[in-house]
Design a protein around this motif. Structure first.
Motif, PDB file in Angstrom:
ATOM      1  N   ILE A  62     -31.474  39.364  -2.074  1.00  0.00           N
ATOM      2  CA  ILE A  62     -32.189  40.307  -2.287  1.00  0.00           C
ATOM      3  C   ILE A  62     -32.161  41.334  -1.471  1.00  0.00           C
ATOM      4  O   ILE A  62     -31.677  41.878  -0.260  1.00  0.00           O
ATOM      5  CB  ILE A  62     -33.755  39.652  -1.619  1.00  0.00           C
ATOM      6  N   THR A  63     -32.966  42.735  -1.499  1.00  0.00           N
ATOM      7  CA  THR A  63     -32.919  44.213  -1.227  1.00  0.00           C
ATOM      8  C   THR A  63     -34.504  44.496  -1.431  1.00  0.00           C
ATOM      9  O   THR A  63     -34.769  44.294  -1.638  1.00  0.00           O
ATOM     10  CB  THR A  63     -31.640  44.825  -1.572  1.00  0.00           C
ATOM     11  N   TYR A  64     -34.261  45.811  -0.320  1.00  0.00           N
ATOM     12  CA  TYR A  64     -35.744  46.223  -0.301  1.00  0.00           C
ATOM     13  C   TYR A  64     -35.547  46.399  -1.042  1.00  0.00           C
ATOM     14  O   TYR A  64     -37.401  47.103  -1.641  1.00  0.00           O
ATOM     15  CB  TYR A  64     -35.341  47.495   1.591  1.00  0.00           C
ATOM     16  N   GLY A  65     -34.965  47.270  -2.272  1.00  0.00           N
ATOM     17  CA  GLY A  65     -35.145  47.509  -3.707  1.00  0.00           C
ATOM     18  C   GLY A  65     -36.071  46.372  -3.844  1.00  0.00           C
ATOM     19  O   GLY A  65     -36.650  47.216  -4.714  1.00  0.00           O
ATOM     20  N   HIS A  66     -35.350  45.185  -4.553  1.00  0.00           N
ATOM     21  CA  HIS A  66     -36.433  44.494  -4.507  1.00  0.00           C
ATOM     22  C   HIS A  66     -37.648  44.239  -4.721  1.00  0.00           C
ATOM     23  O   HIS A  66     -38.091  44.135  -5.059  1.00  0.00           O
ATOM     24  CB  HIS A  66     -35.578  43.153  -4.734  1.00  0.00           C
ATOM     25  N   ILE A  67     -38.007  44.638  -3.233  1.00  0.00           N
ATOM     26  CA  ILE A  67     -38.669  43.940  -2.534  1.00  0.00           C
ATOM     27  C   ILE A  67     -40.363  44.959  -2.818  1.00  0.00           C
ATOM     28  O   ILE A  67     -40.853  44.342  -2.994  1.00  0.00           O
ATOM     29  CB  ILE A  67     -39.057  43.383  -1.211  1.00  0.00           C
ATOM     30  N   ASP A  68     -39.579  46.340  -3.062  1.00  0.00           N
ATOM     31  CA  ASP A  68     -40.184  47.255  -3.094  1.00  0.00           C
ATOM     32  C   ASP A  68     -40.958  47.090  -4.377  1.00  0.00           C
ATOM     33  O   ASP A  68     -42.302  46.842  -5.063  1.00  0.00           O
ATOM     34  CB  ASP A  68     -39.242  48.560  -3.150  1.00  0.00           C
TER      35      ASP A  68
ATOM     36  N   GLY B 171     -19.176  48.506   7.709  1.00  0.00           N
ATOM     37  CA  GLY B 171     -21.036  49.084   7.190  1.00  0.00           C
ATOM     38  C   GLY B 171     -21.875  48.561   7.623  1.00  0.00           C
ATOM     39  O   GLY B 171     -22.363  47.638   7.423  1.00  0.00           O
ATOM     40  N   GLY B 172     -22.746  49.543   8.241  1.00  0.00           N
ATOM     41  CA  GLY B 172     -24.322  48.810   8.541  1.00  0.00           C
ATOM     42  C   GLY B 172     -25.037  48.777   7.076  1.00  0.00           C
ATOM     43  O   GLY B 172     -25.060  50.217   6.207  1.00  0.00           O
ATOM     44  N   VAL B 173     -26.083  47.823   6.757  1.00  0.00           N
ATOM     45  CA  VAL B 173     -26.974  47.985   5.826  1.00  0.00           C
ATOM     46  C   VAL B 173     -27.965  47.806   6.278  1.00  0.00           C
ATOM     47  O   VAL B 173     -28.803  47.671   5.326  1.00  0.00           O
ATOM     48  CB  VAL B 173     -26.202  46.697   5.132  1.00  0.00           C
ATOM     49  N   GLU B 174     -28.616  47.764   8.046  1.00  0.00           N
ATOM     50  CA  GLU B 174     -29.864  47.910   8.444  1.00  0.00           C
ATOM     51  C   GLU B 174     -30.607  48.972   8.166  1.00  0.00           C
ATOM     52  O   GLU B 174     -30.084  49.888   7.617  1.00  0.00           O
ATOM     53  CB  GLU B 174     -29.939  48.368   9.772  1.00  0.00           C
ATOM     54  N   GLY B 175     -31.888  48.432   7.401  1.00  0.00           N
ATOM     55  CA  GLY B 175     -32.718  49.303   6.961  1.00  0.00           C
ATOM     56  C   GLY B 175     -32.617  49.152   5.244  1.00  0.00           C
ATOM     57  O   GLY B 175     -33.908  49.982   4.688  1.00  0.00           O
ATOM     58  N   LEU B 176     -31.944  49.075   4.514  1.00  0.00           N
ATOM     59  CA  LEU B 176     -31.262  48.622   2.973  1.00  0.00           C
ATOM     60  C   LEU B 176     -32.136  47.075   2.595  1.00  0.00           C
ATOM     61  O   LEU B 176     -32.393  47.040   1.375  1.00  0.00           O
ATOM     62  CB  LEU B 176     -30.517  49.007   2.564  1.00  0.00           C
ATOM     63  N   VAL B 177     -31.523  46.114   3.513  1.00  0.00           N
ATOM     64  CA  VAL B 177     -31.770  44.355   3.385  1.00  0.00           C
ATOM     65  C   VAL B 177     -32.573  44.069   4.567  1.00  0.00           C
ATOM     66  O   VAL B 177     -32.629  44.534   5.426  1.00  0.00           O
ATOM     67  CB  VAL B 177     -30.907  43.789   2.970  1.00  0.00           C
ATOM     68  N   PRO B 178     -33.710  43.154   4.273  1.00  0.00           N
ATOM     69  CA  PRO B 178     -33.932  42.632   5.943  1.00  0.00           C
ATOM     70  C   PRO B 178     -33.109  41.920   6.339  1.00  0.00           C
ATOM     71  O   PRO B 178     -32.157  42.151   6.527  1.00  0.00           O
ATOM     72  CB  PRO B 178     -34.865  41.474   5.062  1.00  0.00           C
TER      73      PRO B 178
ATOM     74  N   LYS C 108     -38.234  55.926  -4.656  1.00  0.00           N
ATOM     75  CA  LYS C 108     -36.876  57.012  -3.778  1.00  0.00           C
ATOM     76  C   LYS C 108     -35.701  56.587  -2.677  1.00  0.00           C
ATOM     77  O   LYS C 108     -34.829  57.395  -2.707  1.00  0.00           O
ATOM     78  CB  LYS C 108     -37.370  58.776  -4.171  1.00  0.00           C
ATOM     79  N   ASP C 109     -36.942  56.322  -2.044  1.00  0.00           N
ATOM     80  CA  ASP C 109     -35.398  55.419  -1.290  1.00  0.00           C
ATOM     81  C   ASP C 109     -34.281  54.338  -1.329  1.00  0.00           C
ATOM     82  O   ASP C 109     -33.793  54.078  -0.351  1.00  0.00           O
ATOM     83  CB  ASP C 109     -36.775  54.694   0.171  1.00  0.00           C
ATOM     84  N   TYR C 110     -34.605  54.069  -2.396  1.00  0.00           N
ATOM     85  CA  TYR C 110     -34.124  52.655  -2.848  1.00  0.00           C
ATOM     86  C   TYR C 110     -33.345  53.383  -4.296  1.00  0.00           C
ATOM     87  O   TYR C 110     -33.348  51.724  -4.938  1.00  0.00           O
ATOM     88  CB  TYR C 110     -34.681  51.703  -2.742  1.00  0.00           C
ATOM     89  N   PHE C 111     -33.210  54.338  -4.312  1.00  0.00           N
ATOM     90  CA  PHE C 111     -32.584  54.395  -5.587  1.00  0.00           C
ATOM     91  C   PHE C 111     -31.136  53.647  -5.935  1.00  0.00           C
ATOM     92  O   PHE C 111     -30.368  53.874  -6.812  1.00  0.00           O
ATOM     93  CB  PHE C 111     -32.939  56.337  -6.012  1.00  0.00           C
TER      94      PHE C 111
ATOM     95  N   VAL D 150     -29.444  52.043  -3.608  1.00  0.00           N
ATOM     96  CA  VAL D 150     -29.848  50.113  -3.246  1.00  0.00           C
ATOM     97  C   VAL D 150     -29.255  49.543  -4.498  1.00  0.00           C
ATOM     98  O   VAL D 150     -30.138  49.268  -5.441  1.00  0.00           O
ATOM     99  CB  VAL D 150     -30.364  49.268  -2.432  1.00  0.00           C
ATOM    100  N   SER D 151     -28.031  48.434  -4.228  1.00  0.00           N
ATOM    101  CA  SER D 151     -27.878  47.071  -5.421  1.00  0.00           C
ATOM    102  C   SER D 151     -27.426  46.498  -4.242  1.00  0.00           C
ATOM    103  O   SER D 151     -26.961  47.324  -3.199  1.00  0.00           O
ATOM    104  CB  SER D 151     -27.129  48.226  -6.585  1.00  0.00           C
ATOM    105  N   SER D 152     -27.614  45.368  -5.149  1.00  0.00           N
ATOM    106  CA  SER D 152     -26.792  44.073  -3.809  1.00  0.00           C
ATOM    107  C   SER D 152     -25.534  44.436  -4.185  1.00  0.00           C
ATOM    108  O   SER D 152     -24.949  43.947  -3.329  1.00  0.00           O
ATOM    109  CB  SER D 152     -27.434  42.666  -4.388  1.00  0.00           C
ATOM    110  N   ARG D 153     -24.917  44.628  -5.336  1.00  0.00           N
ATOM    111  CA  ARG D 153     -23.839  45.076  -4.898  1.00  0.00           C
ATOM    112  C   ARG D 153     -22.943  46.309  -4.272  1.00  0.00           C
ATOM    113  O   ARG D 153     -22.146  45.372  -3.609  1.00  0.00           O
ATOM    114  CB  ARG D 153     -22.815  45.609  -6.848  1.00  0.00           C
ATOM    115  N   THR D 154     -23.242  46.418  -4.646  1.00  0.00           N
ATOM    116  CA  THR D 154     -22.818  47.653  -2.859  1.00  0.00           C
ATOM    117  C   THR D 154     -22.757  47.973  -1.366  1.00  0.00           C
ATOM    118  O   THR D 154     -22.377  47.828  -0.523  1.00  0.00           O
ATOM    119  CB  THR D 154     -23.417  49.940  -3.200  1.00  0.00           C
ATOM    120  N   ILE D 155     -24.439  46.454  -1.757  1.00  0.00           N
ATOM    121  CA  ILE D 155     -24.335  46.879  -0.218  1.00  0.00           C
ATOM    122  C   ILE D 155     -23.842  45.388   0.354  1.00  0.00           C
ATOM    123  O   ILE D 155     -23.221  45.069   1.069  1.00  0.00           O
ATOM    124  CB  ILE D 155     -25.990  45.672  -0.538  1.00  0.00           C
ATOM    125  N   LYS D 156     -23.744  44.533  -0.494  1.00  0.00           N
ATOM    126  CA  LYS D 156     -22.271  43.354  -0.097  1.00  0.00           C
ATOM    127  C   LYS D 156     -21.237  44.266   0.062  1.00  0.00           C
ATOM    128  O   LYS D 156     -20.423  43.869   1.043  1.00  0.00           O
ATOM    129  CB  LYS D 156     -21.829  42.403  -1.203  1.00  0.00           C
TER     130      LYS D 156
END
Ligand code: PNS
Length: 183
Positions: free
Chosen positions: A25-31, A151-158, A133-136, A138-144
């Motif tokens: 889950i990402t902040y895009g989903h949460i939004d 790389g850092g993914v803080e702020g994009l996922v919980p 717009k803040d999460y345009f 962000v995808s689970s694939r790129t987060i992984k």
């Protein structure tokens, strides 16, 4: 049951199902969930069990992460399902399924899926919400991918997801290849 009959259940109110892999889950989903709660009385986050997609996180791990995030939000129900989405939706009181749309590139995939679902169940509508717009990007694939490469993914996922990603990718590359994460 007809859509209008489902929507008239006074005890449940208006329920939407938000299906996806949520790996993770990402902040895009949460939004999307948080904005949907402004429209619907309940949102069911439905995690698809699809081993063919070779998820990074098991369904239990994904359930735990999503449940933990929404533990203080009783109007969010977190569940998993196997098989067709239309069959799962039919067992609930949901009046629509919900999907986020990030960009035109998402459109074709979403259009096919919504059309197929509608052909399988003519009462099932899919409601699309534009990702904020803040999460345009962000995808689970790129987060992984970013997390795997350090790389850092803080702020994009919980924060819990950040920790789980770090734990996963701490494994040696050889082990990751063995279990198929690095394909
Ligand atoms: O987050 P994702 O991977 O884009 O979500 C896709 C998902 C899980 C919503 C979709 O693959 C799905 O509904 N799977 C269940 C199986 C199904 O009903 N397939 C027919 C729809 S094309």
């Amino acid at each position: 049951m007809k859509k209008s009959e489902k929507g008239e259940d006074r005890n449940m109110g208006k329920v939407a199902i938000y299906p996806g892999s949520f790996d993770p889950i990402t902040y895009g989903h949460i939004d999307i969930v948080e904005r949907a709660l402004e429209i619907f009385d309940k949102v069911i986050v439905a995690i698809a069990v699809n081993e063919e997609k070779r998820p990074l996180f098991s369904v239990e791990e994904r359930l735990q992460m999503v449940k933990t995030f929404f533990k203080d939000t009783p109007r969010v129900i977190v569940d998993s399902f196997k098989g067709l989405l239309v069959d799962y939706v039919a067992k609930t009181n949901a009046i629509v399924t919900l999907r986020g749309l990030r960009a035109t590139s998402d459109f074709e995939y979403e259009f096919h899926m919504a059309s197929m679902n509608r052909s399988l169940d003519t009462h099932l509508d899919t409601l699309f919400m534009m990702t904020s717009k803040d999460y345009f990007f962000v995808s689970s694939r790129t987060i992984k991918e970013v997390a795997r490469l350090g790389g850092g993914v803080e702020g994009l996922v919980p924060d819990l997801v950040v920790r789980r990603l770090k734990e996963k990718f701490k494994l040696p590359v050889t082990k990751r290849k063995q279990i198929g994460w690095d394909d």
